[in-house]
Design an enzyme around this catalytic site. Structure first.
Site, short mmCIF file in Angstrom:
data_model
loop_
_atom_site.label_atom_id
_atom_site.label_comp_id
_atom_site.label_asym_id
_atom_site.label_seq_id
_atom_site.Cartn_x
_atom_site.Cartn_y
_atom_site.Cartn_z
N LYS A 171 11.41 99.88 14.04
CA LYS A 171 9.98 100.12 14.13
C LYS A 171 9.33 99.53 12.88
O LYS A 171 9.37 100.11 11.80
CB LYS A 171 9.70 101.63 14.22
CG LYS A 171 8.40 102.00 14.96
CD LYS A 171 7.13 101.64 14.23
CE LYS A 171 6.87 102.49 13.03
NZ LYS A 171 5.56 102.10 12.37
N THR A 226 5.14 110.41 3.33
CA THR A 226 5.67 110.13 4.66
C THR A 226 7.17 110.39 4.71
O THR A 226 7.69 110.92 5.69
CB THR A 226 5.37 108.68 5.08
OG1 THR A 226 3.96 108.45 5.01
CG2 THR A 226 5.82 108.42 6.51
N GLY A 227 7.86 110.03 3.63
CA GLY A 227 9.29 110.28 3.56
C GLY A 227 9.62 111.75 3.63
O GLY A 227 10.60 112.17 4.26
N GLU A 244 14.33 105.79 1.22
CA GLU A 244 14.04 105.02 0.00
C GLU A 244 12.54 105.10 -0.18
O GLU A 244 11.79 104.50 0.60
CB GLU A 244 14.52 103.58 0.14
CG GLU A 244 14.66 102.84 -1.20
CD GLU A 244 13.34 102.34 -1.75
OE1 GLU A 244 12.84 102.94 -2.74
OE2 GLU A 244 12.82 101.37 -1.21
N CYS A 278 8.00 98.30 -4.50
CA CYS A 278 8.41 99.65 -4.91
C CYS A 278 8.98 99.65 -6.32
O CYS A 278 8.97 100.68 -7.00
CB CYS A 278 9.40 100.24 -3.91
SG CYS A 278 10.81 99.19 -3.54
N GLU A 377 2.02 106.51 -8.02
CA GLU A 377 2.29 105.13 -7.64
C GLU A 377 0.98 104.42 -7.29
O GLU A 377 0.28 104.81 -6.35
CB GLU A 377 3.25 105.09 -6.45
CG GLU A 377 3.78 103.71 -6.14
CD GLU A 377 4.88 103.72 -5.09
OE1 GLU A 377 5.77 102.85 -5.16
OE2 GLU A 377 4.86 104.60 -4.21
#
Length: 514
Positions: A171, A226-227, A244, A278, A377
């Protein structure tokens, strides 16, 4: 509107169209479907049906040949794919051409690594036994891939997952589905159903994939929030989850650094892919004795970088992926300035680029850890600089974050280098060469970054589960079985005595009492 790729066939979707926009000029490139739950289920069913034969009937040698063939096809289509990546993602064309080369290399690496072993033999409990530790695949793996490196981070999941014997449903991010859908002609060399591609939003297609009962494992790269949501769903379903997540990487410049080289290294680490990496260096710590010269050198170098559309050959820094992403960067810079930071370079949208999601590479000084730009971040082209006096202070500042993905040090002092890589809590430490990946070197982080690993042997291990096989060649009753009465104990004692006598009779060595 584009179609989905299921069971080695292009499948029209009933899902709502999602516009795919060129971030350099905001023009519509195409539309991709927001796959329905039924369509996601169809892709999962195809992968589930393909799994037994892919795992058991396709030998390691044949898997190697197929993975090498995927690499060859990536190379053959590199120009076409790189162009699409630039149009939908914004990165300079040169960077996307490099990315295709890294993708091909990843498939070649795992093609050979998977032939190396399937486990190990361990010492058995008794002479009549064989004990083995076997590595086996999970089954259907859902790979949810971000937009910043849409094919490289896909390869880091798909290549080891296939090598381990799993089948896949991919996805891609809703912003960059077009380059992934181009891979139908790459993956068609595999048996039908081994790799499938469904497009869509995270809340719809992504959620359906994560929650599907026949998906044994989810491999996700994306934001921390979201993780966390993905991890909660997987925990509730007791499903293997590989995460990750974010980073807030430090870059420490020691006083013995070559300032000209170090400033170029910082610019590369902070502004690569418009800071949308990242492992971007988002916190720069420079020794106070060289800070003034360093900042002046970095300002002059950054001022010469070309901001523009990624398809232009002279472009160094392309657009950001979208308007909301740029607003977040602007908010971080504004909050820092309100708290006392100074903008040395950039800090605005380029006035000559009226269309597109551009933002000038920005240098901030007089920052501190109370500011968002040093805590959260940013994921944009911002380079905030702090000074330090003692090396221990720099290490403490580097560790003062919830993340732990990577860290960079510039120094020629081996003692400092050793202290740094032993003390800094991060999954990758770069010394004098920032952001360089190695197919054989595991990639991943500490703390809130997720704690999992891609690449290397660890990357293959992530997609395999462990089985212990205990095999006795002789069908004999064991003295420790039922019943536990005196008769059973006598039989056990006799057997042990007989075994001891036999061993004594065949031994080359005498005991002390003999």
């Amino acid at each position: 509107m584009k179609s989905l790729w299921i069971n080695n066939r292009s499948v029209p979707s009933d899902g709502k169209p999602i516009p795919v926009v060129n971030p350099a000029d905001e023009a519509l490139l195409d539309e991709a479907p927001d796959a329905t739950r039924e369509e996601v289920s169809r892709a999962v069913a195809a992968a589930k049906a393909a799994f037994p034969k892919w795992w058991k009937d396709v030998s390691a040698h044949e898997k190697a040949e197929l993975l090498h063939e995927i690499s060859r096809r990536f190379k053959a289509k590199s120009s076409e794919i790189a162009r699409t990546m630039t149009l939908e993602g914004g990165k300079p064309l040169r960077e996307n051409q490099d990315e295709i080369g890294w993708v091909a290399s990843c498939f070649d690496y795992y093609a050979e690594l998977q032939r190396n072993n399937r486990g190990r033999v361990i010492p058995s409990v008794e002479p009549s036994q064989l004990a083995m530790v076997l590595k086996e695949p999970y089954g259907v793996v859902g790979c949810i891939v971000p937009w910043n490196y849409p094919l490289l981070l896909l390869a880091w999941k798909v290549a080891p997952a296939l090598a381990a014997g799993n089948t896949i449903v991919i996805k891609p991010a809703e912003q960059t589905p077009l380059s992934t859908l181009m891979l139908s002609s790459v993956f068609e060399c595999l048996p039908p159903g081994v790799v499938n591609i469904v497009t869509g939003r995270g809340q719809t297609a992504g959620d359906a994939l994560v929650r599907h009962p026949d998906v044994a494992m989810i491999a996700f790269t994306g934001s921390l929030e979201t993780g966390k949501a993905v991890g909660r769903i997987c925990a509730d379903l007791v499903k293997k989850c590989h995460l990750e997540l974010g980073g807030k990487d430090p870059f420490v410049v020691a006083e013995d650094s070559d300032i000209e080289i170090a400033t170029r290294a910082v610019a590369w680490a902070a502004f690569l892919n418009t800071g949308q990496v990242c492992t971007s260096s988002e916190r720069i710590y420079v020794h106070k004795s060289i800070a003034e010269e360093f900042i002046a050198e970095l300002h002059d170098f950054t001022k010469g970088l070309v901001v523009g559309p990624g398809m232009h050959p002279d472009t160094d820094i392309g657009p950001m992926i979208g308007g909301e992403n740029r607003k977040k960067v602007e908010a971080h810079v504004l909050e820092a300035v309100k708290r006392g930071a100074r903008v040395i370079q950039g800090g605005r949208r380029p006035p000559h680029l009226k269309k597109g999601y551009f933002y000038e590479p920005t240098i901030l000084t007089d920052v501190n850890h109370s500011m968002q730009v040093m805590r959260d971040e940013t994921f944009g082209p911002v380079c905030p600089i702090m000074t330090y006096k003692e090396f221990d202070e720099a290490i403490a500042l580097a560790n003062d974050t919830q993340f732990g993905l990577g860290a960079v040090l510039y120094t020629n002092d081996p003692k400092k280098a050793k202290r740094f890589f032993e003390s800094v809590q991060a999954g990758t430490i770069w010394i004098n060469d920032p952001l360089t990946d190695n197919d054989a070197g595991p990639f991943g982080g500490y703390k809130a970054t997720g704690g999992h690993r891609e690449l290397g042997e660890e990357g293959l291990e992530a997609f395999r589960q462990t089985k212990h096989v205990h095999w006795d060649f002789e069908q004999t009753a064991k003295p420790w079985w039922y019943p536990y009465g005196e008769k059973s104990l006598n039989i056990a004692a006799q057997k042990l005595k007989a075994a001891g006598a036999a061993a004594k009779g065949t031994s080359k060595y005498k005991t002390v009492t003999e």
